[in-house]
Motif scaffolding. Sequence first.
Motif, PDB file in Angstrom:
ATOM      1  N   ALA A 197       0.840  -1.200   0.000  1.00  9.22           N
ATOM      2  CA  ALA A 197       0.000   0.000   0.000  1.00  9.22           C
ATOM      3  C   ALA A 197       0.876   1.252   0.000  1.00  9.22           C
ATOM      4  O   ALA A 197       0.605   2.212  -0.744  1.00  9.22           O
ATOM      5  CB  ALA A 197      -0.939  -0.005   1.203  1.00  9.22           C
ATOM      6  N   LYS A 205     -14.546   6.551  -3.373  1.00 10.02           N
ATOM      7  CA  LYS A 205     -13.475   6.026  -2.523  1.00 10.02           C
ATOM      8  C   LYS A 205     -13.226   4.551  -2.826  1.00 10.02           C
ATOM      9  O   LYS A 205     -12.082   4.104  -2.896  1.00 10.02           O
ATOM     10  CB  LYS A 205     -13.811   6.208  -1.047  1.00 10.02           C
ATOM     11  CG  LYS A 205     -12.698   5.743  -0.140  1.00 10.02           C
ATOM     12  CD  LYS A 205     -12.976   6.030   1.304  1.00 10.02           C
ATOM     13  CE  LYS A 205     -11.801   5.543   2.147  1.00 10.02           C
ATOM     14  NZ  LYS A 205     -11.965   5.851   3.552  1.00 10.02           N
ATOM     15  N   HIS A 206     -14.282   3.791  -3.039  1.00  9.41           N
ATOM     16  CA  HIS A 206     -14.121   2.370  -3.376  1.00  9.41           C
ATOM     17  C   HIS A 206     -13.425   2.214  -4.719  1.00  9.41           C
ATOM     18  O   HIS A 206     -12.582   1.325  -4.892  1.00  9.41           O
ATOM     19  CB  HIS A 206     -15.467   1.668  -3.404  1.00  9.41           C
ATOM     20  CG  HIS A 206     -16.080   1.523  -2.048  1.00  9.41           C
ATOM     21  ND1 HIS A 206     -17.378   1.119  -1.853  1.00  9.41           N
ATOM     22  CD2 HIS A 206     -15.587   1.724  -0.811  1.00  9.41           C
ATOM     23  CE1 HIS A 206     -17.645   1.077  -0.567  1.00  9.41           C
ATOM     24  NE2 HIS A 206     -16.571   1.452   0.084  1.00  9.41           N
ATOM     25  N   LEU A 243      -9.744   2.863  -4.139  1.00  7.97           N
ATOM     26  CA  LEU A 243      -9.080   1.733  -3.479  1.00  7.97           C
ATOM     27  C   LEU A 243      -8.904   0.546  -4.424  1.00  7.97           C
ATOM     28  O   LEU A 243      -7.860  -0.107  -4.419  1.00  7.97           O
ATOM     29  CB  LEU A 243      -9.860   1.314  -2.231  1.00  7.97           C
ATOM     30  CG  LEU A 243      -9.852   2.331  -1.089  1.00  7.97           C
ATOM     31  CD1 LEU A 243     -10.805   1.887   0.021  1.00  7.97           C
ATOM     32  CD2 LEU A 243      -8.448   2.535  -0.545  1.00  7.97           C
ATOM     33  N   LYS A 249      -6.087   1.344  -6.759  1.00  4.51           N
ATOM     34  CA  LYS A 249      -4.789   1.204  -6.084  1.00  4.51           C
ATOM     35  C   LYS A 249      -4.394  -0.259  -5.958  1.00  4.51           C
ATOM     36  O   LYS A 249      -3.233  -0.622  -6.152  1.00  4.51           O
ATOM     37  CB  LYS A 249      -4.828   1.851  -4.700  1.00  4.51           C
ATOM     38  CG  LYS A 249      -4.736   3.349  -4.732  1.00  4.51           C
ATOM     39  CD  LYS A 249      -4.701   3.905  -3.320  1.00  4.51           C
ATOM     40  CE  LYS A 249      -4.579   5.403  -3.330  1.00  4.51           C
ATOM     41  NZ  LYS A 249      -4.490   5.939  -1.966  1.00  4.51           N
ATOM     42  N   ARG A 250      -5.355  -1.121  -5.611  1.00  5.81           N
ATOM     43  CA  ARG A 250      -5.064  -2.550  -5.500  1.00  5.81           C
ATOM     44  C   ARG A 250      -4.633  -3.114  -6.857  1.00  5.81           C
ATOM     45  O   ARG A 250      -3.687  -3.875  -6.969  1.00  5.81           O
ATOM     46  CB  ARG A 250      -6.294  -3.293  -4.980  1.00  5.81           C
ATOM     47  CG  ARG A 250      -6.079  -4.769  -4.797  1.00  5.81           C
ATOM     48  CD  ARG A 250      -7.329  -5.403  -4.168  1.00  5.81           C
ATOM     49  NE  ARG A 250      -7.181  -6.827  -4.105  1.00  5.81           N
ATOM     50  CZ  ARG A 250      -7.490  -7.646  -5.103  1.00  5.81           C
ATOM     51  NH1 ARG A 250      -7.968  -7.180  -6.226  1.00  5.81           N
ATOM     52  NH2 ARG A 250      -7.312  -8.951  -4.963  1.00  5.81           N
TER      53      ARG A 250
END
Length: 116
Positions: free
Chosen positions: A55, A88-89, A92, A95-96
């Motif tokens: 992360a 936001k989801h 995320l 990013k993953r």
Amino acid sequence: TIIAEAGDLMNYDNPAKLWKRFGLAVLDGERQRKCSDAEKALAHGYCPRRRAVMAVITDNVIMAKDEHYRELFLKRKAYEELTITFKKHANLRAKRWLAKRILLNIWQIWHSQDLT
């Protein structure tokens, strides 16, 4: 840091095994981190520290404005925003996805070189 956490990348037959090592894999239909059962998490090989390392690396790559990875991230984020209600989801998930892409690229480079 990635090599310190994973060891010799030649020991990983494919990038999916490296993703599992860093807590990015999907096992039994769910994310590794989603396991609340300690035994199941142990069987999945989940380590919160290694996941946190990825992360931080991913955030730094995005913030450093590396053109290649930043462009990939923004494209993936736009794609995720089309399918997910909350921004936001989508962020995320993008990013993953980028963390997996970074590990894939490192794995490919490592395996393309004769390190002996």
